[in-house]
Design an enzyme around this catalytic site. Structure first.
Site, mmCIF file in Angstrom:
data_model
loop_
_atom_site.group_PDB
_atom_site.id
_atom_site.type_symbol
_atom_site.label_atom_id
_atom_site.label_comp_id
_atom_site.label_asym_id
_atom_site.label_seq_id
_atom_site.Cartn_x
_atom_site.Cartn_y
_atom_site.Cartn_z
ATOM 1 N N ASN A 197 -7.672 0.385 -0.504
ATOM 2 C CA ASN A 197 -7.493 -0.446 0.689
ATOM 3 C C ASN A 197 -8.119 0.242 1.899
ATOM 4 O O ASN A 197 -7.601 1.256 2.371
ATOM 5 C CB ASN A 197 -5.999 -0.690 0.911
ATOM 6 N N GLY A 222 -5.082 -17.070 2.418
ATOM 7 C CA GLY A 222 -5.005 -18.507 2.684
ATOM 8 C C GLY A 222 -4.883 -19.375 1.448
ATOM 9 O O GLY A 222 -4.985 -20.596 1.546
ATOM 10 N N THR A 274 0.822 -1.187 0.000
ATOM 11 C CA THR A 274 0.000 0.000 0.000
ATOM 12 C C THR A 274 0.871 1.257 0.000
ATOM 13 O O THR A 274 1.772 1.396 0.846
ATOM 14 C CB THR A 274 -0.920 0.028 1.237
ATOM 15 N N MET A 282 2.331 -3.995 10.490
ATOM 16 C CA MET A 282 3.234 -3.069 9.779
ATOM 17 C C MET A 282 2.788 -1.601 9.858
ATOM 18 O O MET A 282 3.591 -0.716 10.134
ATOM 19 C CB MET A 282 3.335 -3.460 8.298
ATOM 20 N N SER A 301 -6.914 -2.790 6.053
ATOM 21 C CA SER A 301 -5.760 -3.166 6.866
ATOM 22 C C SER A 301 -6.048 -2.855 8.326
ATOM 23 O O SER A 301 -6.576 -1.786 8.645
ATOM 24 C CB SER A 301 -4.509 -2.403 6.402
ATOM 25 N N ASN A 358 -8.161 -9.220 3.104
ATOM 26 C CA ASN A 358 -6.986 -8.790 3.861
ATOM 27 C C ASN A 358 -6.787 -9.749 5.053
ATOM 28 O O ASN A 358 -7.384 -10.821 5.092
ATOM 29 C CB ASN A 358 -7.209 -7.340 4.330
#
Ligand code: FMN
Length: 347
Positions: free
Chosen positions: A173, A286, A86, A113, A176, A241
């Protein structure tokens, strides 16, 4: 073989140190790609969904190449696309380190992060130097940590305007978990102004644009985001996400741990978008084998991305997927992937 030796060494050091080593030496590694036994590109692996064409149905998910420094390397390994970012408007340091942890017993990663990145200007310079020829580039945009709620829509629109000229597709996004308050923008009333502000820019410069969602949303909210994507003529959804439904402390979990919840989210998204041919779903979360990908195609999905499984399996992941795909094509008497995916989507 090379990757298993590399992994043994890399897993002895801090995950972010190992990660930075790969990104910072990527230009050398591109010349040595042969060591990693890359996937050979082949035209029958091409997949087209809407306006996008990927040379292989598996792309690298956002967060790996945060500043667009290693696109050539990932392209040379055989990824069909890289989603960089991002990226935020201003450079920012992100959360204090350590902020990535491996959970090897369950092939998962935990990260907190907080979008450390060099900002859109440096990304732009890196993109000018990148080999984007015949390659599908995604750019994932997000807000700076210190941007107020009132300024958020404007900032996303700004980033869209600056980055769209480089991208084949963009991703908004809002999912997150490591930027405080970011996920509130998944609520319809808060997402709407962002999508509308971006749409003003899209009138000037139209690029496919997706919304990335979390696997922690409740079904009613997922439906509302899907409706917004349709109403505002976005391209669809990137799902998912990382999750915050875990007992490891701060940050989001990815990899095998999130398989069931990510798959469930994707299934609902596919159901909501099925009737609208302008809508597409990029599956992430996944995914670690061809079996997972096939399940996603049967749900109605198309392109997929990987992050955590790539850390655990390395470039062999792409080769294993290609091998299984070739076997499947043969068993079904089909010549190319496009035909195979369409067949599964209708099943
Ligand atoms: C260390 C790390 C950093 C990430 N950074 C970002 C990011 O900056 N933006 C984003 O949209 N997703 C980010 N993600 C989420 C991934 O793109 C992906 O959605 C998630 O990891 C689920 O996929 P996986 O199970 O294949 O890892 C990050 C994931 C990890 C593990």
């Amino acid at each position: 073989m090379f990757y298993s030796v590399f992994k043994q060494l890399a897993f002895k050091v801090d995950p972010e140190v190992a990660h930075n080593l790969i990104i910072n030496s990527s230009s050398y590694l591109t010349n040595l790609t042969g060591l990693f036994s890359p996937l050979k590109s082949a035209s029958h692996y091409q997949l087209k969904q809407g306006e996008l064409t990927w040379n292989f149905p598996v792309g690298l998910a956002a967060g790996f190449d945060k500043n667009a420094k290693a696109i050539g390397f990932f392209k040379s390994l055989g990824f069909g696309s890289v989603e960089v970012g991002t990226v935020t408007k201003k450079p920012q340091a992100g959360n204090p380190t350590p902020r990535i942890w491996r959970h090897t017993a369950e092939d998962s990663l935990q990260n907190a992060m907080g979008f450390p990145n060099s900002g859109y200007q440096e990304m732009t310079q890196n993109l000018h130097k990148s080999d984007l020829n015949n390659f599908c580039l995604g750019i994932n945009i997000g807000k700076n940590k210190d941007t107020s709620e009132e300024k958020t829509a404007e900032e996303y629109a700004f980033l869209y305007e600056k980055m769209a000229p480089f991208a084949n597709y963009l991703v908004v996004n809002v999912s997150s978990p490591n930027t405080p308050g970011l996920r509130q923008f998944q609520d319809k009333s808060k997402l709407l102004p962002i999508l509308e502000a971006i749409n003003i820019q899209r009138k000037e410069f139209s690029k496919p644009c997706f919304i990335k969602i979390s696997p922690d949303m409740d079904p009613a909210d997922i439906r509302l985001v899907c409706e917004l994507s349709k109403e505002l003529k976005y391209s669809g959804i990137v799902a998912t996400n990382t999750t915050i439904q875990h007992n490891y402390g701060k940050g989001g979990l990815s990899g095998k741990f999130i398989k069931p919840m990510a798959s469930q989210t994707r299934s609902l998204v596919c159901e909501c978008l099925r009737e609208d041919p302008t809508q597409h779903i990029i599956g992430v979360g996944g995914i670690d084998s061809y079996a997972e990908i096939k399940d996603f195609w049967k749900q109605g999905g198309g392109f997929v991305q990987v992050y955590t499984a790539f850390i655990y399996q390395g470039p062999q992941l792409l080769k294993n997927i290609a091998k299984e795909m070739d076997r499947d094509l043969k068993e079904n008497g089909m010549q190319n992937l496009q035909e195979l995916v369409t067949y599964y989507q209708k099943k």
